[in-house]
Design an enzyme around this catalytic site. Structure first.
Site, PDB file in Angstrom:
ATOM      1  N   ASP A 344       0.998  -1.344   0.016  1.00 30.19           N
ATOM      2  CA  ASP A 344      -0.133  -0.063  -0.143  1.00 30.19           C
ATOM      3  C   ASP A 344       0.649   1.224   0.207  1.00 30.19           C
ATOM      4  O   ASP A 344       1.743   1.219   0.680  1.00 30.19           O
ATOM      5  CB  ASP A 344      -0.819  -0.211   1.140  1.00 30.19           C
ATOM      6  CG  ASP A 344      -1.827   1.258   1.496  1.00 30.19           C
ATOM      7  OD1 ASP A 344      -2.576   1.187   0.389  1.00 30.19           O
ATOM      8  OD2 ASP A 344      -1.397   1.921   2.317  1.00 30.19           O
ATOM      9  N   GLU A 381       1.470  -0.367  -5.202  1.00 30.31           N
ATOM     10  CA  GLU A 381       0.525   0.486  -5.271  1.00 30.31           C
ATOM     11  C   GLU A 381       1.485   1.841  -5.597  1.00 30.31           C
ATOM     12  O   GLU A 381       2.144   2.407  -4.604  1.00 30.31           O
ATOM     13  CB  GLU A 381      -0.222   0.977  -4.239  1.00 30.31           C
ATOM     14  CG  GLU A 381      -1.485   1.954  -4.652  1.00 30.31           C
ATOM     15  CD  GLU A 381      -2.094   2.176  -3.497  1.00 30.31           C
ATOM     16  OE1 GLU A 381      -3.510   2.760  -3.686  1.00 30.31           O
ATOM     17  OE2 GLU A 381      -1.897   2.291  -2.162  1.00 30.31           O
TER      18      GLU A 381
END
Length: 693
Positions: A344, A381
């Site tokens: 993330d 990401e």
């Protein structure tokens, strides 16, 4: 009493000699080990760790056994503007805890500062309610460490939430719904394997703490991007069955996935912690050694760099913080069987003390040289909200990256013609062949591009075609949260409708988007529930909705006559087609001038002539011809018509058999199209057809 023990390994380590405790806190003046009863509510003993070696406080408890509940009190100065927030009245969670007792409830007892005067310490003791670790028994798994096990060109990702996947599943025993054990049930894995999914990508499963703001509204951080225990599986997804622990049940899930020949990837959050900003709770790292673990602002070290939007950033430029992350990753790969990780807000992990992203940062170097982690699947990401935070295509070779430009191009072509956000054929072709401008460098393969139409963050596929605007009032933020730039198309009606024409158009566009995704070069990712027509009623940021909004409804999924079953069957046929046609999942870039007899790709206008420069900037229809190598006489043809009217295509020379038509949802549509065709064919609006010569 404690003997000095050892400064390594970090955390609480069980051995025949007892339990060794080791905590990194180089700026602390003393550390106390606090022992509790089995409930974690009553402190029974408090002992100072006797030794301090190279910034690590440590000690061996000879009487320590598995199941012991413990926490730390860390002594040192209270000087927020110097970056120091020590407060021995706070009981602190061991960041290496393998199992966690208790749950953060949002009360001000968890604050390190006085809620009435943030410049002062909170003097009230919170030991009874604080998060604590439980000493884990020695791991007994003899299984091999997790590692990437699917060939890159064959991988099909499926992003899912452990709880939401099975919470309403009628085929899962009631006691197991929403748990690791429920996800491991055969009826669930049968469905995923039947779709052709190779790789389960789980949303965060590391132990989290919900934000105080959400708790005050009786909500929770359902998505889980608020980690506080990087070694402990989230206990909320544990069935509680006798003889199991959250860790053992998660490992059993990994083993069940591997038994199917599939991969297990988890979404991990090492960019920030659940302690949020300077007004947030003191649960662990903030009280252990705030100045070590976090990026602090140079102008005022009482404040945190906030490149995540979550209040703080972990400082992986510090070797001990990097060690925490690496040790956690190895634990999940070696002990819990995970085959890969989706990181993330990954640019944060590559930011140095100066805040600048570097693809050669210590974190990336540590991963590359690690004999275990370098063999796992690594997915970034590739954006955060820090300076220069958008880094698509800039991660090291071997990494995959979520490609949001692929998402926006597909939506722009199929859903936004004549409107803001429309995409042209040039953009479509570039993304269809894996975004070479971003990824064709340093030996990276087309599979580095993780292509997706929908993900957890945003509309589901059903809602993408049912809502023009977000409908997020249930989140308690006055509909200000979530994306405002969705590139969606409600097909003329906002929300549910009984109009058969609107329903038909939505179904047609669903199938076209899924086909575009699964026929594209790169690594496709499906969002859980899209194959079932799952709706979140227009909520495009359902991060705090642990209810029927996000739980997949399986009604009709196993009834062949239902829309959910028909759409699932369509997805399965597409994935099978992808497996059948190597050219559609090539792991090599298509050369501009291929050698004689090598596979080649041709871009054709509907009249059969090669696309010219002007053709790329207008129009909504083209043909893509994949020529096989000279030794194979076969070829594949993809006809794309994203426009509002039918288009007549001149077919290349040869006899073509139609393999799939997105305008015909019937399961036997491919069989009905098997008669050879030559000459021309009309492709209806908003449709894709695939043929083989």
């Amino acid at each position: 009493m404690l003997s000095p023990g050892s400064p390594f390994p970090l955390g609480a380590t069980l051995s025949p000699n007892g339990v060794n405790f080791a905590l990194v806190a180089p700026n602390a003046e003393a550390v106390e080990l606090c022992l509790f009863d089995g409930t974690g509510q009553h402190e029974q003993q408090r002992i100072r760790l006797p030794a301090f070696t190279d910034g690590v406080w440590h000690g061996l408890l000879p009487s320590g056994r598995a199941g012991l509940v413990y926490g730390f009190r860390v002594h040192g100065p209270w000087a927020p503007h110097a970056g120091q927030r020590f407060n021995p009245a706070r009981l602190l969670l061991d960041p290496y805890a393998r199992e966690i007792v208790g749950r953060y409830d949002g009360s001000d007892l968890f604050l390190g500062h006085d809620p009435a005067n943030p410049a002062q310490r909170n003097a009230r003791d919170n030991g009874a309610v604080a998060l604590k670790g439980r000493v884990a028994a020695a791991g007994g798994s003899s299984a091999a460490p997790g590692h990437a096990r699917i060939p890159a060109g064959e991988r099909v990702l499926y992003e899912l939430h452990v709880r939401g996947q099975t919470r309403l599943h009628p085929g899962v025993p009631a006691a197991l719904r929403g748990t690791y054990a429920g996800l491991a049930e055969s009826v669930v894995l049968d469905h995923l394997q039947g779709l052709g999914v190779t790789t389960l990508s789980l949303m965060p499963v590391q132990h989290r703490a919900d934000e105080q703001r959400l708790l005050a509204m009786d909500l929770s951080n359902y998505w889980g991007y608020n980690t506080i225990g990087w070694f402990a599986p989230e206990a909320r997804y544990w069935s509680g069955r006798a003889g199991t622990t959250p860790a053992s049940e998660f490992r059993a899930l990994a083993d069940a996935v591997h038994a199917r020949g599939m991969e297990l990837v988890i979404d991990v959050v090492y960019n920030h912690s659940a302690e949020t900003d300077e007004f947030g709770p003191t649960l662990s790292l903030r009280g252990i050694d705030n100045a070590l673990y976090y990026h602090l602002r140079a102008d005022d070290r009482a404040l945190y760099a906030n490149w995540t939007g979550c209040g703080n950033c972990l400082n992986l430029a510090e070797p001990r913080v990097l060690q925490l992350v690496m040790d956690s990753l190895r634990h999940w790969a070696c002990e819990l069987g995970v085959d890969g990780f989706r990181f993330d807000l990954a640019p944060v992990l590559g930011r140095g003390a100066n805040g600048i992203f570097d693809s050669r940062a210590p974190f990336f170097a540590a991963i590359a040289q690690d004999p275990v982690l370098s063999r796992t699947l690594l997915i970034a990401e590739p954006w955060d909200i820090g300076p220069g935070g958008y880094r698509l295509g800039e991660f090291p070779p071997g990494w995959l990256e979520w490609n949001d430009r692929y998402r926006d191009t597909q939506r722009g072509l199929w859903l936004r013609q004549g409107r803001e956000g429309a995409a042209g054929l040039g953009d479509f072709a570039h993304r269809f062949t894996a975004s070479s401008a971003q990824f064709a460098h340093q030996g990276r393969a087309p599979t580095a591009s993780v292509n997706f139409i929908t993900a957890h963050d945003g509309f589901t596929l059903h809602d993408l075609l049912s809502y023009e605007e977000r409908h997020n009032l249930a989140n308690g933020e006055n509909n200000r949260d979530g994306h405002a730039h969705n590139l969606s198309n409600n097909c003329g009606v906002e929300g549910p409708t009984d109009d058969p024409a609107v329903q038909a158009e939505r179904g047609r566009l669903q199938r076209a988007l899924i086909a575009a995704l699964l026929l594209s070069q790169g690594t496709p990712m499906l969002l859980a529930g899209d194959e079932l027509g799952h709706s979140q009623q227009g909520n495009n940021n359902a991060y705090c909705q642990d209810n029927e909004t996000t739980w997949l409804a399986w009604i009709g999924a196993h009834d062949p006559a239902s829309e959910a079953a028909r759409l699932s069957a369509f997805v399965a046929r597409l994935v099978a087609l992808r497996r059948e046609a190597p050219v559609l999942r090539s792991t090599r870039w298509w050369p501009a001038q291929p050698p004689e007899g090598a596979p080649d790709i041709h871009w054709l206008r509907p009249d059969g002539q090669p696309m010219q420069e002007a053709d790329w900037h207008g129009g909504t229809a083209l043909a893509i011809l994949f020529e096989a190598a000279a030794a194979d006489a076969g070829a594949w043809l993809v006809l794309v018509n994203a426009g509002p009217a039918a288009v007549s295509f001149a077919l290349p020379a040869g006899s073509w058999q139609w393999r799939l038509a997105t305008d015909d949802p019937a399961p036997d549509a491919a069989a009905a199209l098997q008669q050879p065709h030559a000459g021309t064919v009309e492709v209806p609006h908003s449709s894709i057809r695939i043929a083989r010569r």
